[in-house]
Design an enzyme around this catalytic site. Sequence first.
Site, PDB file in Angstrom:
ATOM      1  N   SER A 198       0.918  -1.094  -0.027  1.00 48.94           N
ATOM      2  CA  SER A 198      -0.042   0.098   0.077  1.00 48.94           C
ATOM      3  C   SER A 198       0.909   1.145  -0.076  1.00 48.94           C
ATOM      4  O   SER A 198       1.978   1.018   0.288  1.00 48.94           O
ATOM      5  CB  SER A 198      -0.863  -0.019   1.270  1.00 48.94           C
ATOM      6  OG  SER A 198      -1.466   1.174   1.447  1.00 48.94           O
ATOM      7  N   TYR A 241      -2.314  -1.311  10.221  1.00 43.93           N
ATOM      8  CA  TYR A 241      -2.421  -1.268   8.733  1.00 43.93           C
ATOM      9  C   TYR A 241      -0.984  -1.085   8.247  1.00 43.93           C
ATOM     10  O   TYR A 241      -0.247  -1.653   7.492  1.00 43.93           O
ATOM     11  CB  TYR A 241      -3.163  -0.410   8.292  1.00 43.93           C
ATOM     12  CG  TYR A 241      -3.529  -0.810   6.753  1.00 43.93           C
ATOM     13  CD1 TYR A 241      -4.282  -1.972   6.350  1.00 43.93           C
ATOM     14  CD2 TYR A 241      -3.294   0.372   5.855  1.00 43.93           C
ATOM     15  CE1 TYR A 241      -4.762  -2.023   5.009  1.00 43.93           C
ATOM     16  CE2 TYR A 241      -3.324  -0.188   4.288  1.00 43.93           C
ATOM     17  CZ  TYR A 241      -4.172  -1.131   3.910  1.00 43.93           C
ATOM     18  OH  TYR A 241      -4.503  -1.205   2.694  1.00 43.93           O
TER      19      TYR A 241
END
Length: 273
Positions: free
Chosen positions: A140, A153
């Site tokens: 990401s 995350y």
Amino acid sequence: MTDLNGRAIAVTGAGSGIGRALAVLLAKKGVRLALADKDAAGLGETKALLGNSPATTTALDVTDDTALKAWIDEAAREYGGLDGIINNAGLSIIAPFADTPAADFDRVMDVNFGGVVSGCRHALPHLRGRDAGWIVNISSVFGMMGYPTQSAYNASKFAVRGLTEALYLELAQTDPAIRVIRVHPGGIKTNVARNAKFIKSMPGAPGAMDSASEFEKSARTTPDQAAATIVAGMEKGSPRVLIGGDAKMIDLLTRLFPVSYYKRIGAFLGGGR
């Protein structure tokens, strides 16, 4: 450029979003697919979109190592070998680190990182010795920069990045036919924000629904566009794939300003110090 037609590729998180878009595009390119997702209903919807294209579906949780290995091994048996795996399954929670329950933090790490580790570990023996192979791990932009309320995350996606870079360097020496690719999507128009478990925002920040709405407004790329970028990277054998103009900007700023990048892009992403 390597032709994907006739290849056998496994995809996790294929029940929606980027995983579903990848399945549809790869099927159009003649890829034989093994699809997995925890969401059996979503997986069925993906399968229906593929028509008569060869594809198997398995409902599983990527944290179940035994089930994941069995799925990969069965895909190799079904298709007479396996050419690649795309480790795409993931989830997120929203909370400052101090307010994140240990079980929630661990769950994000187990799915986003542990699932990738297991996917790589169990697929690699099948990929060795073939004329071409792919390990595609979805990180990401949050695997390139820190962001408040995303500590779990961030940790998981930075870990995916580190694992994939190390694997790329290792296999370049031992198994150069296997292409190891790390993918950094920016904002993608999926349900990831609305599906994220909301625990607590930063002081003065939007609540759960407002936060999801703001993300959706700022998301610049569709799942179909993301899938097309990933597949193009697979065909070219690119070691790193950035998806979206926001990902390219974040990549540039984090390299130019490794300490102060957040001051420069905070407004773009919603503020912060």
